[in-house]
Design a protein around this motif. Structure first.
Motif, PDB file in Angstrom:
ATOM      1  N   TYR A 204      -4.968   2.618   2.105  1.00  0.00           N
ATOM      2  CA  TYR A 204      -4.415   1.377   2.644  1.00  0.00           C
ATOM      3  C   TYR A 204      -3.985   1.627   4.079  1.00  0.00           C
ATOM      4  CZ  TYR A 204      -1.160  -2.491   3.298  1.00  0.00           C
ATOM      5  OH  TYR A 204      -0.497  -3.577   3.791  1.00  0.00           O
TER       6      TYR A 204
ATOM      7  N   GLU B 120      -0.704   2.160   6.918  1.00  0.00           N
ATOM      8  CA  GLU B 120       0.179   3.238   6.465  1.00  0.00           C
ATOM      9  C   GLU B 120      -0.541   4.485   5.967  1.00  0.00           C
ATOM     10  OE1 GLU B 120       1.368   0.332   4.144  1.00  0.00           O
ATOM     11  OE2 GLU B 120       2.534  -0.573   5.747  1.00  0.00           O
TER      12      GLU B 120
ATOM     13  N   ARG C 132      -1.971   5.228   3.011  1.00  0.00           N
ATOM     14  CA  ARG C 132      -1.545   5.646   1.678  1.00  0.00           C
ATOM     15  C   ARG C 132      -2.547   5.139   0.661  1.00  0.00           C
ATOM     16  NH1 ARG C 132       1.352   1.225  -0.863  1.00  0.00           N
ATOM     17  NH2 ARG C 132       1.720  -0.387   0.673  1.00  0.00           N
ATOM     18  N   GLU C 133      -2.534   5.752  -0.505  1.00  0.00           N
ATOM     19  CA  GLU C 133      -3.462   5.324  -1.548  1.00  0.00           C
ATOM     20  C   GLU C 133      -3.131   3.917  -2.022  1.00  0.00           C
ATOM     21  OE1 GLU C 133      -3.291   8.305  -4.644  1.00  0.00           O
ATOM     22  OE2 GLU C 133      -5.197   9.117  -3.930  1.00  0.00           O
ATOM     23  N   ALA C 134      -4.165   3.171  -2.350  1.00  0.00           N
ATOM     24  CA  ALA C 134      -4.023   1.833  -2.909  1.00  0.00           C
ATOM     25  C   ALA C 134      -5.058   1.695  -4.023  1.00  0.00           C
ATOM     26  CB  ALA C 134      -4.235   0.789  -1.831  1.00  0.00           C
TER      27      ALA C 134
ATOM     28  N   LEU D  97      -1.642  -8.813  -2.934  1.00  0.00           N
ATOM     29  CA  LEU D  97      -1.035  -8.431  -1.668  1.00  0.00           C
ATOM     30  C   LEU D  97      -1.874  -8.778  -0.446  1.00  0.00           C
ATOM     31  CD1 LEU D  97       0.354  -4.912  -2.680  1.00  0.00           C
ATOM     32  CD2 LEU D  97       1.524  -7.102  -2.765  1.00  0.00           C
TER      33      LEU D  97
ATOM     34  N   PHE E  56      -3.203  -2.724  -4.894  1.00  0.00           N
ATOM     35  CA  PHE E  56      -1.869  -2.522  -5.459  1.00  0.00           C
ATOM     36  C   PHE E  56      -1.344  -1.163  -5.041  1.00  0.00           C
ATOM     37  CE2 PHE E  56      -3.804  -5.724  -8.054  1.00  0.00           C
ATOM     38  CZ  PHE E  56      -2.772  -6.588  -8.348  1.00  0.00           C
ATOM     39  N   GLU E  57      -0.044  -1.030  -4.963  1.00  0.00           N
ATOM     40  CA  GLU E  57       0.560   0.218  -4.494  1.00  0.00           C
ATOM     41  C   GLU E  57       0.547   1.338  -5.522  1.00  0.00           C
ATOM     42  OE1 GLU E  57       5.206  -0.936  -5.353  1.00  0.00           O
ATOM     43  OE2 GLU E  57       4.345  -1.355  -3.397  1.00  0.00           O
ATOM     44  N   SER E  58       0.277   0.990  -6.783  1.00  0.00           N
ATOM     45  CA  SER E  58       0.206   2.040  -7.800  1.00  0.00           C
ATOM     46  C   SER E  58      -0.889   1.723  -8.816  1.00  0.00           C
ATOM     47  CB  SER E  58       1.548   2.197  -8.533  1.00  0.00           C
ATOM     48  OG  SER E  58       1.756   1.122  -9.423  1.00  0.00           O
TER      49      SER E  58
ATOM     50  N   LYS F 283       0.426  -0.664 -11.530  1.00  0.00           N
ATOM     51  CA  LYS F 283       0.493  -2.082 -11.146  1.00  0.00           C
ATOM     52  C   LYS F 283      -0.889  -2.716 -11.150  1.00  0.00           C
ATOM     53  CE  LYS F 283       4.793  -2.046  -8.587  1.00  0.00           C
ATOM     54  NZ  LYS F 283       5.470  -2.335  -7.320  1.00  0.00           N
TER      55      LYS F 283
END
Length: 72
Positions: free
Chosen positions: A21, A24, A26-28, A45, A50-52, A55
């Protein structure tokens, strides 16, 4: 968490997609149906991710109840 079959086509050929993502870095996560001609995917989003993993799976596994008349 276990993935439910695709809510669009009913097949179990579903998988979790992992990407980076931005901005930032980071993994998405997203869940998608890999059945040809289905293209079922659940996005969130605004960026479709999703952030995890949990989720993404929870969103995929969320179902709504419709009567046959409501689906038409």
């Amino acid at each position: 968490m276990t993935l439910l079959p695709c809510p669009f086509c009913g097949e179990r050929n579903v998988s979790i997609c992992v990407t980076m993502y931005e901005p930032e870095e980071r993994e998405a996560f997203a869940v998608t149906c890999r059945t040809r001609e289905c293209h079922g995917v659940i996005y969130s989003l605004g960026y479709g991710l999703f952030e995890s993993r949990d989720k993404a799976i929870a969103a995929w596994n969320t179902r709504t109840s419709f009567t046959p008349a409501e689906r038409s």
